[in-house]
Design a protein around this motif. Structure first.
Motif, mmCIF file in Angstrom:
data_model
loop_
_atom_site.group_PDB
_atom_site.id
_atom_site.type_symbol
_atom_site.label_atom_id
_atom_site.label_comp_id
_atom_site.label_asym_id
_atom_site.label_seq_id
_atom_site.Cartn_x
_atom_site.Cartn_y
_atom_site.Cartn_z
ATOM 1 N N CYS A 16 0.848 -1.195 0.000
ATOM 2 C CA CYS A 16 0.000 0.000 0.000
ATOM 3 C C CYS A 16 0.883 1.244 0.000
ATOM 4 O O CYS A 16 1.512 1.561 1.013
ATOM 5 C CB CYS A 16 -0.922 0.010 1.230
ATOM 6 S SG CYS A 16 -1.896 1.529 1.321
ATOM 7 N N ARG A 18 0.115 4.287 0.301
ATOM 8 C CA ARG A 18 -0.258 5.274 1.316
ATOM 9 C C ARG A 18 0.317 4.882 2.686
ATOM 10 O O ARG A 18 0.790 5.725 3.436
ATOM 11 C CB ARG A 18 -1.792 5.399 1.371
ATOM 12 C CG ARG A 18 -2.289 6.415 2.387
ATOM 13 C CD ARG A 18 -1.735 7.809 2.114
ATOM 14 N NE ARG A 18 -2.222 8.376 0.884
ATOM 15 C CZ ARG A 18 -2.974 9.466 0.780
ATOM 16 N NH1 ARG A 18 -3.318 10.120 1.855
ATOM 17 N NH2 ARG A 18 -3.342 9.926 -0.388
ATOM 18 N N ALA A 19 0.286 3.584 3.001
ATOM 19 C CA ALA A 19 0.870 3.140 4.271
ATOM 20 C C ALA A 19 2.377 3.413 4.267
ATOM 21 O O ALA A 19 2.952 3.806 5.284
ATOM 22 C CB ALA A 19 0.592 1.648 4.486
ATOM 23 N N PHE A 22 2.853 7.094 5.081
ATOM 24 C CA PHE A 22 2.697 7.398 6.514
ATOM 25 C C PHE A 22 3.914 6.908 7.308
ATOM 26 O O PHE A 22 4.436 7.606 8.164
ATOM 27 C CB PHE A 22 1.449 6.719 7.075
ATOM 28 C CG PHE A 22 0.143 7.313 6.609
ATOM 29 C CD1 PHE A 22 -0.042 8.694 6.556
ATOM 30 C CD2 PHE A 22 -0.915 6.484 6.230
ATOM 31 C CE1 PHE A 22 -1.251 9.234 6.137
ATOM 32 C CE2 PHE A 22 -2.125 7.017 5.815
ATOM 33 C CZ PHE A 22 -2.295 8.397 5.769
ATOM 34 N N PRO A 223 -3.898 5.048 -1.688
ATOM 35 C CA PRO A 223 -4.200 3.952 -0.764
ATOM 36 C C PRO A 223 -4.583 2.705 -1.549
ATOM 37 O O PRO A 223 -5.160 2.800 -2.636
ATOM 38 C CB PRO A 223 -5.405 4.465 0.039
ATOM 39 C CG PRO A 223 -5.761 5.788 -0.504
ATOM 40 C CD PRO A 223 -4.896 6.106 -1.682
ATOM 41 N N PHE A 224 -4.255 1.574 -1.022
ATOM 42 C CA PHE A 224 -4.573 0.320 -1.686
ATOM 43 C C PHE A 224 -5.305 -0.560 -0.671
ATOM 44 O O PHE A 224 -4.688 -1.410 -0.020
ATOM 45 C CB PHE A 224 -3.279 -0.323 -2.177
ATOM 46 C CG PHE A 224 -3.481 -1.569 -2.980
ATOM 47 C CD1 PHE A 224 -4.669 -1.811 -3.648
ATOM 48 C CD2 PHE A 224 -2.480 -2.521 -3.076
ATOM 49 C CE1 PHE A 224 -4.858 -2.958 -4.379
ATOM 50 C CE2 PHE A 224 -2.654 -3.686 -3.806
ATOM 51 C CZ PHE A 224 -3.843 -3.909 -4.461
ATOM 52 N N GLN A 228 -5.598 -6.223 4.681
ATOM 53 C CA GLN A 228 -4.582 -5.779 5.640
ATOM 54 C C GLN A 228 -5.013 -4.503 6.376
ATOM 55 O O GLN A 228 -4.412 -4.141 7.381
ATOM 56 C CB GLN A 228 -3.264 -5.531 4.921
ATOM 57 C CG GLN A 228 -3.276 -4.252 4.123
ATOM 58 C CD GLN A 228 -2.217 -4.209 3.065
ATOM 59 O OE1 GLN A 228 -1.192 -4.820 3.213
ATOM 60 N NE2 GLN A 228 -2.487 -3.487 1.990
ATOM 61 N N CYS A 229 -6.044 -3.805 5.864
ATOM 62 C CA CYS A 229 -6.478 -2.554 6.504
ATOM 63 C C CYS A 229 -6.914 -2.807 7.947
ATOM 64 O O CYS A 229 -6.787 -1.926 8.793
ATOM 65 C CB CYS A 229 -7.624 -1.925 5.716
ATOM 66 S SG CYS A 229 -7.147 -1.414 4.058
ATOM 67 N N CYS A 232 -3.932 -2.294 9.982
ATOM 68 C CA CYS A 232 -3.118 -1.116 9.685
ATOM 69 C C CYS A 232 -3.304 -0.061 10.777
ATOM 70 O O CYS A 232 -4.422 0.235 11.184
ATOM 71 C CB CYS A 232 -3.520 -0.551 8.324
ATOM 72 S SG CYS A 232 -2.620 0.965 7.905
ATOM 73 N N GLY A 235 -5.278 3.710 9.755
ATOM 74 C CA GLY A 235 -6.645 3.833 9.263
ATOM 75 C C GLY A 235 -7.270 5.198 9.545
ATOM 76 O O GLY A 235 -7.949 5.773 8.705
ATOM 77 N N ALA A 240 -9.002 6.324 2.401
ATOM 78 C CA ALA A 240 -9.746 5.156 1.918
ATOM 79 C C ALA A 240 -10.604 4.564 3.033
ATOM 80 O O ALA A 240 -11.535 3.809 2.777
ATOM 81 C CB ALA A 240 -8.788 4.098 1.390
ATOM 82 N N MET A 241 -10.301 4.914 4.271
ATOM 83 C CA MET A 241 -11.028 4.357 5.413
ATOM 84 C C MET A 241 -12.067 5.334 5.956
ATOM 85 O O MET A 241 -13.079 4.948 6.494
ATOM 86 C CB MET A 241 -10.040 4.017 6.562
ATOM 87 C CG MET A 241 -9.104 2.860 6.283
ATOM 88 S SD MET A 241 -9.987 1.298 6.143
ATOM 89 C CE MET A 241 -9.893 1.063 4.390
HETATM 90 S S1 SF4 Z 1 -5.872 1.611 6.012
HETATM 91 FE FE1 SF4 Z 1 -5.533 0.275 4.218
HETATM 92 S S2 SF4 Z 1 -5.512 1.640 2.480
HETATM 93 FE FE2 SF4 Z 1 -5.242 2.916 4.292
HETATM 94 S S3 SF4 Z 1 -3.055 3.127 4.569
HETATM 95 FE FE3 SF4 Z 1 -3.656 1.372 5.758
HETATM 96 S S4 SF4 Z 1 -3.403 -0.408 4.399
HETATM 97 FE FE4 SF4 Z 1 -3.398 1.422 3.121
#
Ligand code: SF4
Length: 264
Positions: A16, A18-19, A22, A223-224, A228-229, A232, A235, A240-241
């Motif tokens: 991901c 985006r992860a 961060f 974000p993908f 796994q979210c 994560c 979130g 995306a969340m």
């Molecule tokens: S919540 Fe999902 S989409 Fe968002 S940063 Fe984490 S792994 Fe990526």
């Protein structure tokens, strides 16, 4: 200036972007993983000593050599951990040493490799650690010991990236090809091997090129979302969340300027 990249970073980016942003670009701490790594560290050190300090004048060492090496690594362990480690190494001895005609001296143990790759005018410094590097007749085998009770199996794509990164770095360092990466599961005696090919290196080069474009041009870090979210830590900041994500913490690292990653 170079941009440092490890297999773990590359795998995070692949999972991901985006992860990755961060974690590595803005340095927001993810939830800490609290586990007892002490036993695992001692086991890794004992195995390094078993191979590194053995005199190689006999075909294979006796079990008491393994026990001696273990006794050198136990001062900070509880008596339960010492017993557990001893039985894990006895199993290792039976599974991987006693049944061999000879114990071969590795090229290196507990090492670190580095390689470089240029993409989009950026220089990437690739680095990785390995537990043992063995000579094969036609190349190299990289050994990774796994000592955890709960094994977190990586996805095949992520294993491929790890193999590709090692392939590239080992080729630069030793001018030899990585033929195999093997995972040795110390608690079960299982060994899983993955063949390494030039296609693994090519795949890594492609993913690093995508990352370079993200760093140099896009800065979108899409974000993908996937299963796994659920695990994560980011979130709450992730578009995306949440339709209205929280702002990042105040102590977040400032957005890195492009000039910081340009090769000069
Ligand atoms: S919540 Fe999902 S989409 Fe968002 S940063 Fe984490 S792994 Fe990526």
């Amino acid at each position: 200036m170079t941009y440092a990249l490890s297999a773990a970073k590359l795998q995070t980016y692949y999972r991901c972007p985006r992860a990755y942003y961060f974690r590595y670009e803005r340095r927001i701490e993810s939830a800490a993983f609290f586990g007892s790594a002490v036993l695992g560290t001692s086991l890794h050190q004992a195995l390094a000593q078993i191979y590194q300090d053995w005199h190689y004048q006999d075909a294979i060492p006796r079990l008491d050599w393994i026990e001696y090496c273990w006794s050198q690594q136990t001062p900070s362990l509880t008596s339960n951990q010492i017993n557990e480690g001893r039985s894990i190494l006895s199993r290792y001895y039976q599974d991987f040493i006693a049944n061999q005609s000879a114990m071969r001296k590795p090229l290196a143990v507990e090492g670190r490799i580095q390689g470089t790759l240029q993409a989009e005018n950026l220089e990437f410094l690739l680095s990785g650690r390995y537990d043992r590097l063995d000579f094969l007749d036609d190349g190299l085998e990289l050994i990774d010991y796994k000592s955890a009770k709960e094994v977190d199996y990586a996805e095949p794509d992520e294993i491929d990236l790890q193999i590709g990164l090692y392939y590239l770095a080992l080729e630069q360092r030793y001018q030899r090809q990585l033929k195999r990466m093997s995972l040795l599961f110390l608690r079960t005696g299982e060994k899983i091997s993955f063949e390494a090919t030039p296609q693994h290196r090519q795949r890594v080069e492609e993913v690093i090129c995508k990352l370079a474009v993200e760093l140099r041009q896009d800065q979108r870090w899409p974000p993908f979302p996937s299963n796994q979210c659920d695990r994560c830590s980011y979130g709450r900041y992730c578009p995306a969340m949440r339709s209205d994500p929280e702002p990042m913490p105040e102590d977040t690292k400032p957005q890195q300027g492009l000039q910081l990653v340009l090769s000069i």
